[in-house]
Write a protein that holds these residues in place. Structure first.
Motif, mmCIF file in Angstrom:
data_model
loop_
_atom_site.group_PDB
_atom_site.id
_atom_site.type_symbol
_atom_site.label_atom_id
_atom_site.label_comp_id
_atom_site.label_asym_id
_atom_site.label_seq_id
_atom_site.Cartn_x
_atom_site.Cartn_y
_atom_site.Cartn_z
ATOM 1 N N LEU A 1 -6.828 2.863 3.930
ATOM 2 C CA LEU A 1 -7.623 2.962 2.534
ATOM 3 C C LEU A 1 -6.687 3.544 1.882
ATOM 4 C CD1 LEU A 1 -11.092 3.618 3.966
ATOM 5 C CD2 LEU A 1 -9.916 1.336 3.158
ATOM 6 N N PRO A 2 -6.039 2.870 0.752
ATOM 7 C CA PRO A 2 -5.060 3.641 -0.279
ATOM 8 C C PRO A 2 -6.793 4.758 -0.812
ATOM 9 C CG PRO A 2 -5.770 1.716 -0.931
ATOM 10 C CD PRO A 2 -6.292 2.127 0.240
ATOM 11 N N ASP A 3 -5.619 6.406 -1.211
ATOM 12 C CA ASP A 3 -6.298 7.081 -2.088
ATOM 13 C C ASP A 3 -5.967 6.206 -3.570
ATOM 14 O OD1 ASP A 3 -6.952 9.223 -3.478
ATOM 15 O OD2 ASP A 3 -6.367 10.664 -2.062
ATOM 16 N N PRO A 4 -7.206 6.517 -4.392
ATOM 17 C CA PRO A 4 -6.750 5.749 -5.525
ATOM 18 C C PRO A 4 -6.677 6.865 -6.469
ATOM 19 C CG PRO A 4 -9.577 5.190 -5.336
ATOM 20 C CD PRO A 4 -8.412 6.069 -3.788
ATOM 21 N N ALA A 5 -6.429 7.882 -6.966
ATOM 22 C CA ALA A 5 -5.672 9.498 -7.369
ATOM 23 C C ALA A 5 -4.499 9.199 -7.038
ATOM 24 C CB ALA A 5 -6.843 10.489 -6.801
ATOM 25 N N SER A 6 -3.972 8.418 -5.650
ATOM 26 C CA SER A 6 -2.515 8.575 -5.686
ATOM 27 C C SER A 6 -1.609 7.742 -6.175
ATOM 28 C CB SER A 6 -2.400 8.522 -4.052
ATOM 29 O OG SER A 6 -2.198 7.373 -3.586
ATOM 30 N N LEU A 7 -2.234 6.424 -6.830
ATOM 31 C CA LEU A 7 -1.032 5.490 -7.226
ATOM 32 C C LEU A 7 -0.494 5.712 -8.386
ATOM 33 C CD1 LEU A 7 -1.777 1.993 -7.587
ATOM 34 C CD2 LEU A 7 -2.867 2.901 -9.848
ATOM 35 N N ASP A 8 0.380 4.936 -8.167
ATOM 36 C CA ASP A 8 2.207 5.254 -9.341
ATOM 37 C C ASP A 8 1.038 4.176 -10.275
ATOM 38 O OD1 ASP A 8 4.000 5.624 -10.734
ATOM 39 O OD2 ASP A 8 5.824 5.877 -8.442
ATOM 40 N N PRO A 9 0.521 4.759 -11.579
ATOM 41 C CA PRO A 9 0.202 3.870 -12.415
ATOM 42 C C PRO A 9 1.470 3.370 -13.449
ATOM 43 C CG PRO A 9 0.002 6.222 -12.870
ATOM 44 C CD PRO A 9 0.926 6.225 -12.047
ATOM 45 N N VAL A 10 2.612 4.133 -13.024
ATOM 46 C CA VAL A 10 4.086 3.348 -13.583
ATOM 47 C C VAL A 10 4.406 2.162 -13.202
ATOM 48 C CG1 VAL A 10 6.500 4.024 -14.746
ATOM 49 C CG2 VAL A 10 4.846 5.314 -15.500
ATOM 50 N N LEU A 11 4.677 2.446 -11.443
ATOM 51 C CA LEU A 11 5.025 1.375 -10.862
ATOM 52 C C LEU A 11 4.138 0.288 -10.460
ATOM 53 C CD1 LEU A 11 7.526 1.018 -8.517
ATOM 54 C CD2 LEU A 11 6.406 2.209 -6.667
ATOM 55 N N LEU B 1 0.859 -1.287 -0.135
ATOM 56 C CA LEU B 1 0.090 -0.011 -0.037
ATOM 57 C C LEU B 1 0.983 1.626 0.365
ATOM 58 C CD1 LEU B 1 -3.103 -1.138 2.750
ATOM 59 C CD2 LEU B 1 -2.929 -0.940 0.012
ATOM 60 N N HIS B 2 2.402 1.379 0.604
ATOM 61 C CA HIS B 2 3.128 2.309 1.219
ATOM 62 C C HIS B 2 3.598 1.893 0.001
ATOM 63 C CE1 HIS B 2 1.174 2.152 5.321
ATOM 64 N NE2 HIS B 2 1.402 3.321 5.098
ATOM 65 N N THR B 3 4.193 1.346 -1.170
ATOM 66 C CA THR B 3 4.977 2.480 -1.953
ATOM 67 C C THR B 3 3.699 2.760 -3.416
ATOM 68 O OG1 THR B 3 6.351 0.494 -1.311
ATOM 69 C CG2 THR B 3 6.844 0.438 -3.316
ATOM 70 N N LEU B 4 2.603 1.749 -3.413
ATOM 71 C CA LEU B 4 1.981 2.264 -4.407
ATOM 72 C C LEU B 4 1.105 3.139 -4.210
ATOM 73 C CD1 LEU B 4 0.919 -1.377 -5.795
ATOM 74 C CD2 LEU B 4 3.015 -0.541 -6.718
ATOM 75 N N PHE B 5 1.178 3.566 -3.465
ATOM 76 C CA PHE B 5 -0.499 4.810 -3.401
ATOM 77 C C PHE B 5 0.969 5.728 -2.171
ATOM 78 C CE2 PHE B 5 -2.500 0.956 -4.098
ATOM 79 C CZ PHE B 5 -4.374 1.619 -4.553
ATOM 80 N N ALA B 6 0.680 7.451 -2.787
ATOM 81 C CA ALA B 6 0.953 8.004 -2.254
ATOM 82 C C ALA B 6 0.126 8.466 -1.213
ATOM 83 C CB ALA B 6 1.239 9.708 -2.707
ATOM 84 N N THR B 7 -0.931 7.947 -0.980
ATOM 85 C CA THR B 7 -1.711 8.799 0.040
ATOM 86 C C THR B 7 -2.922 7.564 1.011
ATOM 87 O OG1 THR B 7 -1.675 10.976 -0.747
ATOM 88 C CG2 THR B 7 -3.207 10.537 0.691
ATOM 89 N N ILE B 8 -2.464 7.406 1.911
ATOM 90 C CA ILE B 8 -3.025 6.380 2.614
ATOM 91 C C ILE B 8 -4.223 7.554 3.560
ATOM 92 C CG2 ILE B 8 -3.090 4.324 3.984
ATOM 93 C CD1 ILE B 8 -2.423 4.274 1.159
ATOM 94 N N ASP B 9 -5.243 7.326 3.858
ATOM 95 C CA ASP B 9 -5.908 7.124 4.674
ATOM 96 C C ASP B 9 -6.861 6.211 6.404
ATOM 97 O OD1 ASP B 9 -5.829 9.931 3.517
ATOM 98 O OD2 ASP B 9 -8.185 8.989 2.666
ATOM 99 N N GLU B 10 -6.847 6.396 6.969
ATOM 100 C CA GLU B 10 -6.953 5.428 8.434
ATOM 101 C C GLU B 10 -7.836 5.613 8.804
ATOM 102 O OE1 GLU B 10 -4.651 3.444 9.010
ATOM 103 O OE2 GLU B 10 -2.809 3.991 8.469
ATOM 104 N N ARG B 11 -9.141 4.607 8.525
ATOM 105 C CA ARG B 11 -10.051 5.753 8.895
ATOM 106 C C ARG B 11 -10.545 4.341 10.087
ATOM 107 N NH1 ARG B 11 -13.447 7.196 4.008
ATOM 108 N NH2 ARG B 11 -11.923 8.498 3.655
ATOM 109 N N GLY B 12 -11.201 4.805 10.601
ATOM 110 C CA GLY B 12 -12.186 4.336 12.683
ATOM 111 C C GLY B 12 -13.434 4.012 12.699
ATOM 112 N N VAL B 13 -13.574 3.449 12.651
ATOM 113 C CA VAL B 13 -14.441 2.370 13.609
ATOM 114 C C VAL B 13 -14.946 1.640 14.913
ATOM 115 C CG1 VAL B 13 -17.166 1.372 12.262
ATOM 116 C CG2 VAL B 13 -15.389 2.317 10.838
ATOM 117 N N GLY B 14 -14.815 2.361 15.615
ATOM 118 C CA GLY B 14 -14.890 2.025 17.253
ATOM 119 C C GLY B 14 -13.265 1.523 17.157
#
Length: 445
Positions: free
Chosen positions: A397-407, A378-391
């Motif tokens: 959750l990775p931000d799809p827009a931050s995906l590195d397509p070449v990598l 996750l941290h290699t392919l995506f520049a932005t990772i959001d931490e979503r907490g429920v209890g």
């Protein structure tokens, strides 16, 4: 036991190998040990079990279970244990030392480049391509290790539970491992106790173990940098603080480099002011993309501490001396733990209770490796990772827009090579380096 401290003998004693052959294998592992503990453990399994057949899978997994219980870098401890099994005391020192040496030398070199020149595009390009290869190697490692460590549905379920506890609930790693060992012991499932080639209930005959000599020499070696720094440089030198901080870290670093980052950041950044938080993250990135255990990030921290507080040395000499002391006091305890404990652990191999407990721990290790692999991906392919907490549950959750397509495309190609063609590590990593340079030259990365 002789000074060579051979493993306890039994009807199933291991064949001994020459130290030269062991050194070649250890150096290969040290040079190729990218990708964190998942890839490193898999590489050792491939060299010691699959390729060279120095160990059988059961003995390797037994050693891995013990090393996961110890503080410090489990992969380096496993290399030491495997080296001890096939080469005695000298073999353990050689295999464990060569696992660290290439990464430590490269980390020292890139630390110098970092402070003298800043970021170097060509080196960044090589590391960029290596990320794709490392991801493929880690995922193939996870597949191979899971097949060998999880012999039945009970252990598979325990591995899944360990992954959920770590990934979704952020459970402390030591608690997960201890709980898995207790569950494995209590379940008494056949798949947790029937994988050994040794008859259940058989134990190796007692063999003298010079633990007093190992303990005394090990403690003296561990303390040597502190004493030398005190005698030569005085009480006010940064090397004394470095020795104290990282010796303490070596005793509490359960769960690998990620588990100790908060402790390290609090001590080195907030309390002592050796470096900034941004530099701390740069050090972690360097440790992730160079061979050796991720805990080598401590060497980068020590280097900057010496660079910023060099007196009476020059900044470069101060940084290199601090890096050497940091690496020494961080890894010396791991050698001591293994060489003291391994002979006693070998005597437990034929006992049903400890075997079940270690089988549970191995299942937790598989879940841990899955957790690390997913975190790394996750941290290699995506520049932005959001931490979503429920209890009590936290989902990264990775931000799809931050995906590195070449990598992502390079990683897909590496996965095809790794699984479909069974390409070797040299091939995968060499192609990754070339791909990184080409994408950089084309302006794609």
């Amino acid at each position: 036991m002789s000074d060579d401290q051979s493993p306890p003998g039994s009807a199933h004693a291991l064949p001994r190998t020459g130290l030269t052959d062991l050194a070649r294998a250890g150096l290969k592992i040290g040079l190729l040990s990218f990708g964190g503990p998942a890839g490193q453990i898999a590489l050792m399994h491939e060299e010691f079990v699959t390729r060279r057949r120095w160990l059988d899978n059961d003995r390797f997994q037994h050693a891995l279970g013990f090393c996961m219980l110890l503080p410090g870098p489990e992969a380096q401890q496993l290399a030491t244990y495997c080296g001890w099994l096939v080469g005695g005391l000298r073999g353990g020192l050689i295999a464990g030392g060569l696992f660290i040496l290439p990464g430590a030398l490269l980390m020292a070199a890139v630390s110098c480049i970092y402070v003298l020149f800043g970021q170097v595009p060509a080196i960044e390009a090589v590391f960029y391509g290596l990320k794709a290869s490392i991801l493929a190697i880690v995922l193939r490692a996870l597949w191979n290790l899971s097949r060998s460590a999880l012999a039945g549905p009970g252990l598979k379920g325990l591995a899944g539970a360990a992954f959920v506890a770590l990934f979704l609930f952020g459970a402390p790693f030591p608690l997960v491992v201890i709980a898995a060992g207790l569950i494995g012991y209590l379940l008494k499932s056949p798949d947790a106790s029937s994988s050994s080639s040794d008859p259940v209930g058989s134990t190796a005959p007692p063999v003298p173990h010079p633990w007093r000599r190992i303990l005394s020499v090990g403690l003296l070696a561990w303390a040597a940098p502190i004493v030398i720094a005190l005698l030569i440089l005085g009480r006010d030198n940064v090397l004394l603080d470095i020795s104290a901080v990282f010796s303490g870290l070596a005793l509490v670093s359960f769960g690998g480099a990620y588990a100790l980052l908060s402790y390290l950041a609090q001590s080195a950044v907030d309390t002592l002011g050796w470096l900034t938080a941004g530099q701390m993250l740069d050090g972690l990135a360097l440790a992730e993309t160079t061979p050796g255990p991720l805990i080598l990030v401590t060497q980068f921290v020590g280097f900057l501490a010496g660079w910023n507080n060099p007196a009476p040395l020059s900044p470069l000499a101060g940084g290199l001396m601090a890096a050497l002391v940091t690496t020494w006091v961080t890894f010396a305890p791991s050698f001591l733990f293994v060489l003291l404990g391994a002979p006693f652990m070998e005597r437990l191999r034929g006992m049903a209770g400890p075997r079940r407990m270690l089988a549970g721990i191995r299942a937790a290790v598989a879940g841990t490796i899955l957790n690390l692999s997913l975190w790394f991906a996750l941290h290699t392919l995506f520049a932005t990772i959001d931490e979503r907490g429920v209890g009590p549950v936290t989902v990264p959750l990775p931000d799809p827009a931050s995906l590195d397509p070449v990598l992502a495309m390079l990683t897909l190609a590496a996965l095809v090579l790794a699984f479909a063609t069974r390409a070797g590590l040299f091939t995968l990593m060499g192609l990754g380096c070339v791909a990184g340079l080409l994408t950089h030259a084309a302006g794609l990365a």
